[in-house]
Design a protein around this motif. Structure first.
Motif, PDB file in Angstrom:
ATOM      1  N   ALA A   1       0.798  -1.211   0.097  1.00  0.00           N
ATOM      2  CA  ALA A   1      -0.101  -0.117   0.161  1.00  0.00           C
ATOM      3  C   ALA A   1       0.582   1.425  -0.092  1.00  0.00           C
ATOM      4  O   ALA A   1       0.584   2.416  -0.457  1.00  0.00           O
ATOM      5  N   VAL A   2       1.985   1.118   0.542  1.00  0.00           N
ATOM      6  CA  VAL A   2       2.988   2.407   0.532  1.00  0.00           C
ATOM      7  C   VAL A   2       4.304   2.146  -0.281  1.00  0.00           C
ATOM      8  O   VAL A   2       5.252   2.808  -0.208  1.00  0.00           O
ATOM      9  N   ALA A   3       4.144   1.241  -1.381  1.00  0.00           N
ATOM     10  CA  ALA A   3       5.016   0.942  -2.290  1.00  0.00           C
ATOM     11  C   ALA A   3       6.413   0.512  -1.844  1.00  0.00           C
ATOM     12  O   ALA A   3       7.573   0.750  -1.856  1.00  0.00           O
ATOM     13  N   GLY A   4       6.481  -0.163  -0.521  1.00  0.00           N
ATOM     14  CA  GLY A   4       7.634  -0.640   0.223  1.00  0.00           C
ATOM     15  C   GLY A   4       7.663  -2.205  -0.067  1.00  0.00           C
ATOM     16  O   GLY A   4       6.882  -2.786  -0.890  1.00  0.00           O
ATOM     17  N   LYS A   5       8.745  -2.792   0.298  1.00  0.00           N
ATOM     18  CA  LYS A   5       9.066  -4.083  -0.133  1.00  0.00           C
ATOM     19  C   LYS A   5       8.838  -5.000   1.159  1.00  0.00           C
ATOM     20  O   LYS A   5       8.195  -6.131   0.964  1.00  0.00           O
ATOM     21  N   ARG A   6       9.041  -4.556   2.442  1.00  0.00           N
ATOM     22  CA  ARG A   6       9.116  -5.368   3.604  1.00  0.00           C
ATOM     23  C   ARG A   6       8.674  -4.552   4.865  1.00  0.00           C
ATOM     24  O   ARG A   6       8.931  -3.583   5.190  1.00  0.00           O
ATOM     25  N   ALA A   7       7.273  -5.286   5.465  1.00  0.00           N
ATOM     26  CA  ALA A   7       6.897  -4.665   6.605  1.00  0.00           C
ATOM     27  C   ALA A   7       6.955  -5.486   7.813  1.00  0.00           C
ATOM     28  O   ALA A   7       7.067  -6.796   7.867  1.00  0.00           O
ATOM     29  N   SER A   8       7.249  -5.115   8.938  1.00  0.00           N
ATOM     30  CA  SER A   8       7.261  -5.772  10.285  1.00  0.00           C
ATOM     31  C   SER A   8       6.711  -4.879  11.580  1.00  0.00           C
ATOM     32  O   SER A   8       6.807  -3.840  11.086  1.00  0.00           O
ATOM     33  N   MET A   9       6.379  -5.428  12.369  1.00  0.00           N
ATOM     34  CA  MET A   9       5.772  -4.671  13.408  1.00  0.00           C
ATOM     35  C   MET A   9       7.090  -3.966  14.266  1.00  0.00           C
ATOM     36  O   MET A   9       8.081  -4.177  14.233  1.00  0.00           O
ATOM     37  N   ALA A  10       6.739  -2.459  14.644  1.00  0.00           N
ATOM     38  CA  ALA A  10       7.672  -1.906  15.150  1.00  0.00           C
ATOM     39  C   ALA A  10       7.852  -2.168  16.600  1.00  0.00           C
ATOM     40  O   ALA A  10       7.050  -2.806  17.240  1.00  0.00           O
ATOM     41  N   ASP A  11       8.949  -1.866  17.142  1.00  0.00           N
ATOM     42  CA  ASP A  11       9.500  -1.891  18.401  1.00  0.00           C
ATOM     43  C   ASP A  11       8.548  -1.295  19.330  1.00  0.00           C
ATOM     44  O   ASP A  11       8.057  -0.212  19.036  1.00  0.00           O
ATOM     45  N   PRO A  12       7.760  -2.017  20.169  1.00  0.00           N
ATOM     46  CA  PRO A  12       6.851  -1.312  20.976  1.00  0.00           C
ATOM     47  C   PRO A  12       7.409   0.040  21.498  1.00  0.00           C
ATOM     48  O   PRO A  12       6.703   1.163  21.559  1.00  0.00           O
ATOM     49  N   ALA A  13       8.458  -0.047  22.153  1.00  0.00           N
ATOM     50  CA  ALA A  13       8.992   1.076  23.023  1.00  0.00           C
ATOM     51  C   ALA A  13       9.231   2.373  21.721  1.00  0.00           C
ATOM     52  O   ALA A  13       8.991   3.638  21.924  1.00  0.00           O
TER      53      ALA A  13
END
Length: 163
Positions: free
Chosen positions: A83-95
């Protein structure tokens, strides 16, 4: 001349008030033992989980990105990246998510964040006259039209949720 008093509330409520947006605040007693913040909100407000949206922060190719998806489903990380023309997504570090947005987990709002992040709202939001998102703290939600949310956050709509 008297100074105008700033609006009270969380940064999300301040942002909505400043934008003169139409919204409704829903407060409920948060149970720290509940396993899901979003499902707890839906139950407490008596609203379908399809209309209550959770705010998740992901890392897409090194850029923090906000994903807003119904609590009845889950985030599709591949779809978010696309959706944002990216290659790879992962959940961000909570902190990091908390530091960047200025909110705590379970209370992260897509509105009024400390640093404005790229935002994607699941396209299912269009099916509802209003949806509910966190108002910036656990036990507090705002109900607003999806178009208001996308306008104020600069969000794009895309199919980023899966059942």
């Amino acid at each position: 001349m008297a100074k105008k008093k700033p609006p009270a509330g969380t940064p999300a409520i301040v942002a909505l008030t400043s934008a003169r947006a139409e919204f409704t605040v829903h407060a409920y007693e948060h149970d720290p033992a509940h396993p899901s913040y979003g499902e707890e909100a839906a139950q407490a407000m008596g609203v379908s989980p399809d209309r209550v949206f959770k705010t998740l922060v992901a890392d897409v190719d090194g850029v923090l990105t906000v994903a807003v998806v119904p609590v009845s489903g889950s985030l599709d990380l591949k779809a978010l990246a696309a959706a944002v023309a990216g290659k790879r997504a992962s959940m961000a570090d909570p902190a990091l998510a908390e530091r960047t947005t200025g909110y705590v987990l379970g209370g992260i709002s897509p509105l009024g964040q400390r640093k404005r992040l790229r935002t994607v709202v699941d396209e299912s939001a269009r099916a509802h006259a209003t949806i509910c998102v966190s108002a910036g703290r656990r036990g507090l939600e705002v109900e607003l039209p999806p178009a208001t949310l996308t306008t104020l956050t600069g969000a794009t709509l895309a199919p980023i949720a899966r059942p």
